[in-house]
Design a protein around this motif. Structure first.
Motif, PDB file in Angstrom:
ATOM      1  N   GLY A 106      31.881  48.189  42.430  1.00 56.82           N
ATOM      2  CA  GLY A 106      32.664  48.459  41.224  1.00 56.82           C
ATOM      3  C   GLY A 106      34.119  48.064  41.387  1.00 56.82           C
ATOM      4  N   SER A 107      34.709  48.453  42.511  1.00 57.68           N
ATOM      5  CA  SER A 107      36.116  48.106  42.755  1.00 57.68           C
ATOM      6  C   SER A 107      36.287  46.611  43.003  1.00 57.68           C
ATOM      7  CB  SER A 107      36.665  48.898  43.950  1.00 57.68           C
ATOM      8  OG  SER A 107      36.821  50.257  43.610  1.00 57.68           O
ATOM      9  N   LEU A 108      35.391  46.026  43.790  1.00 59.92           N
ATOM     10  CA  LEU A 108      35.507  44.593  44.085  1.00 59.92           C
ATOM     11  C   LEU A 108      35.357  43.741  42.827  1.00 59.92           C
ATOM     12  CD1 LEU A 108      33.581  44.157  47.472  1.00 59.92           C
ATOM     13  CD2 LEU A 108      36.037  43.968  47.072  1.00 59.92           C
ATOM     14  N   ILE A 109      34.407  44.089  41.988  1.00 55.18           N
ATOM     15  CA  ILE A 109      34.192  43.322  40.753  1.00 55.18           C
ATOM     16  C   ILE A 109      35.407  43.413  39.835  1.00 55.18           C
ATOM     17  CG2 ILE A 109      32.849  43.268  38.605  1.00 55.18           C
ATOM     18  CD1 ILE A 109      30.382  43.923  40.387  1.00 55.18           C
ATOM     19  N   ASN A 110      35.934  44.624  39.679  1.00 51.61           N
ATOM     20  CA  ASN A 110      37.100  44.770  38.802  1.00 51.61           C
ATOM     21  C   ASN A 110      38.319  44.048  39.365  1.00 51.61           C
ATOM     22  OD1 ASN A 110      35.857  46.147  36.706  1.00 51.61           O
ATOM     23  ND2 ASN A 110      36.169  48.124  37.665  1.00 51.61           N
ATOM     24  N   LEU A 111      38.499  44.089  40.678  1.00 50.89           N
ATOM     25  CA  LEU A 111      39.599  43.337  41.296  1.00 50.89           C
ATOM     26  C   LEU A 111      39.412  41.834  41.065  1.00 50.89           C
ATOM     27  CD1 LEU A 111      40.233  45.055  44.753  1.00 50.89           C
ATOM     28  CD2 LEU A 111      41.903  44.710  42.928  1.00 50.89           C
ATOM     29  N   ASN A 145      40.804  36.772  38.380  1.00 46.82           N
ATOM     30  CA  ASN A 145      40.286  35.675  37.569  1.00 46.82           C
ATOM     31  C   ASN A 145      41.055  35.576  36.249  1.00 46.82           C
ATOM     32  OD1 ASN A 145      38.385  33.554  37.088  1.00 46.82           O
ATOM     33  ND2 ASN A 145      37.289  34.936  35.722  1.00 46.82           N
ATOM     34  N   GLU A 146      41.266  36.715  35.597  1.00 46.15           N
ATOM     35  CA  GLU A 146      41.975  36.726  34.305  1.00 46.15           C
ATOM     36  C   GLU A 146      43.446  36.339  34.465  1.00 46.15           C
ATOM     37  OE1 GLU A 146      41.241  40.706  32.945  1.00 46.15           O
ATOM     38  OE2 GLU A 146      39.132  40.277  32.514  1.00 46.15           O
ATOM     39  N   GLN A 147      44.018  36.605  35.632  1.00 45.42           N
ATOM     40  CA  GLN A 147      45.421  36.264  35.876  1.00 45.42           C
ATOM     41  C   GLN A 147      45.582  34.825  36.372  1.00 45.42           C
ATOM     42  OE1 GLN A 147      47.931  38.373  35.010  1.00 45.42           O
ATOM     43  NE2 GLN A 147      46.287  39.676  34.264  1.00 45.42           N
ATOM     44  N   GLY A 148      44.470  34.116  36.512  1.00 45.96           N
ATOM     45  CA  GLY A 148      44.536  32.713  36.915  1.00 45.96           C
ATOM     46  C   GLY A 148      44.493  32.495  38.418  1.00 45.96           C
ATOM     47  N   ASP A 149      44.348  33.545  39.199  1.00 47.08           N
ATOM     48  CA  ASP A 149      44.243  33.409  40.653  1.00 47.08           C
ATOM     49  C   ASP A 149      42.761  33.262  40.999  1.00 47.08           C
ATOM     50  OD1 ASP A 149      44.435  33.443  43.405  1.00 47.08           O
ATOM     51  OD2 ASP A 149      45.769  35.197  43.481  1.00 47.08           O
ATOM     52  N   HIS A 150      42.212  32.085  40.644  1.00 43.66           N
ATOM     53  CA  HIS A 150      40.779  31.841  40.777  1.00 43.66           C
ATOM     54  C   HIS A 150      40.324  31.811  42.226  1.00 43.66           C
ATOM     55  CE1 HIS A 150      40.788  31.234  36.507  1.00 43.66           C
ATOM     56  NE2 HIS A 150      41.692  30.280  36.626  1.00 43.66           N
ATOM     57  N   GLU A 151      41.196  31.389  43.108  1.00 50.82           N
ATOM     58  CA  GLU A 151      40.844  31.341  44.527  1.00 50.82           C
ATOM     59  C   GLU A 151      40.586  32.754  45.071  1.00 50.82           C
ATOM     60  OE1 GLU A 151      43.053  29.675  48.431  1.00 50.82           O
ATOM     61  OE2 GLU A 151      43.108  28.365  46.665  1.00 50.82           O
ATOM     62  N   LYS A 152      41.479  33.666  44.756  1.00 54.49           N
ATOM     63  CA  LYS A 152      41.320  35.044  45.210  1.00 54.49           C
ATOM     64  C   LYS A 152      40.102  35.698  44.536  1.00 54.49           C
ATOM     65  CE  LYS A 152      44.324  38.668  46.759  1.00 54.49           C
ATOM     66  NZ  LYS A 152      45.712  39.067  46.907  1.00 54.49           N
ATOM     67  N   ALA A 153      39.916  35.411  43.260  1.00 55.44           N
ATOM     68  CA  ALA A 153      38.762  35.950  42.538  1.00 55.44           C
ATOM     69  C   ALA A 153      37.464  35.443  43.160  1.00 55.44           C
ATOM     70  CB  ALA A 153      38.821  35.563  41.061  1.00 55.44           C
ATOM     71  N   ARG A 162      26.261  41.676  37.596  1.00 59.33           N
ATOM     72  CA  ARG A 162      27.672  41.872  37.266  1.00 59.33           C
ATOM     73  C   ARG A 162      28.518  40.727  37.821  1.00 59.33           C
ATOM     74  NH1 ARG A 162      29.507  47.758  38.744  1.00 59.33           N
ATOM     75  NH2 ARG A 162      31.350  47.134  37.595  1.00 59.33           N
ATOM     76  N   ILE A 163      28.094  40.132  38.932  1.00 62.52           N
ATOM     77  CA  ILE A 163      28.834  38.999  39.496  1.00 62.52           C
ATOM     78  C   ILE A 163      28.624  37.769  38.629  1.00 62.52           C
ATOM     79  CG2 ILE A 163      28.959  37.383  41.430  1.00 62.52           C
ATOM     80  CD1 ILE A 163      28.125  39.734  43.245  1.00 62.52           C
ATOM     81  N   ALA A 164      27.410  37.578  38.157  1.00 61.08           N
ATOM     82  CA  ALA A 164      27.069  36.364  37.417  1.00 61.08           C
ATOM     83  C   ALA A 164      27.863  36.235  36.113  1.00 61.08           C
ATOM     84  CB  ALA A 164      25.574  36.346  37.123  1.00 61.08           C
ATOM     85  N   ARG A 165      28.121  37.334  35.423  1.00 61.33           N
ATOM     86  CA  ARG A 165      28.825  37.271  34.133  1.00 61.33           C
ATOM     87  C   ARG A 165      30.191  36.625  34.230  1.00 61.33           C
ATOM     88  NH1 ARG A 165      28.477  43.051  32.521  1.00 61.33           N
ATOM     89  NH2 ARG A 165      26.691  43.294  33.819  1.00 61.33           N
ATOM     90  N   PRO A 166      31.121  37.160  35.058  1.00 59.80           N
ATOM     91  CA  PRO A 166      32.448  36.540  35.075  1.00 59.80           C
ATOM     92  C   PRO A 166      32.460  35.151  35.690  1.00 59.80           C
ATOM     93  CG  PRO A 166      32.381  38.498  36.486  1.00 59.80           C
ATOM     94  CD  PRO A 166      31.054  38.390  35.814  1.00 59.80           C
TER      95      PRO A 166
END
Length: 173
Positions: free
Chosen positions: A127-132, A137-145, A165-169
């Motif tokens: 839950g925490s990892l997905i939200n992080l 991802n939403e902030q544009g830091d795709h590498e970290k996401a 839950r991983i597949a959606r984003p």
């Protein structure tokens, strides 16, 4: 006779309708009102109530303070699961209800830090990892996401719910 029969049917219909109107949120609120002691069960009830209110009453302005109070109670009882659940709910409230995703990061990381020493609570990590990952991802830091999504996949790929839950984003990127 018809009048009595009709009246009985009406009473049954009304009582059934009233019972059907009781929601999970109402049930949890009843449990909270009737719970006599300050214990781990109370912490679980409070965390469940917040979870329901996040989805059913997101405009409740008392949610954050109520959840912080729940966290304090869990800390006083040294109830680790209760602490993690409260911390994650605080993060969700800040991220989604207050619209401040960057401010929620510290709470998700705090939950992960506690969970790293609690193997029996491992199921609460995704839950925490997905939200992080979603925040980055939403902030544009795709590498970290992507790094977080890969970690989720490596560590939790056998968990169907986590995989979905991983597949959606990732698919949305």
């Amino acid at each position: 006779m018809k009048y009595i029969f009709s009246l009985c049917c009406l009473v049954v219909l009304v009582s059934t309708t009233v019972e059907a109107q009781i929601t999970p949120l109402d049930s949890i609120e009843n449990l909270l009102e009737n719970h006599p002691s300050h214990d781990t069960t109370l912490i679980n009830i409070r965390n469940d109530l917040v979870h329901q209110k996040i989805f059913h009453e997101p405009d409740d302005s008392t949610l954050l303070s109520f959840t912080k109070e729940t966290l304090k109670m869990a800390e006083e009882l040294n109830f680790i699961k209760g602490q993690v659940m409260a911390i994650q709910r605080i993060a969700v409230i800040i991220q989604y209800l207050e619209g401040k995703p960057m401010e929620s990061i510290d709470y998700y990381q705090r939950a992960l830090e506690i969970l790293s020493d609690q193997p029996r609570l491992r199921k609460y990590i995704p839950g925490s990892l997905i939200n992080l990952a979603n925040i980055y991802n939403e902030q544009g830091d795709h590498e970290k996401a992507l790094e977080l999504f890969k970690k989720l996949y490596r560590e939790f790929k056998n968990n169907d719910v986590t995989s979905q839950r991983i597949a959606r984003p990732v698919a949305a990127s």
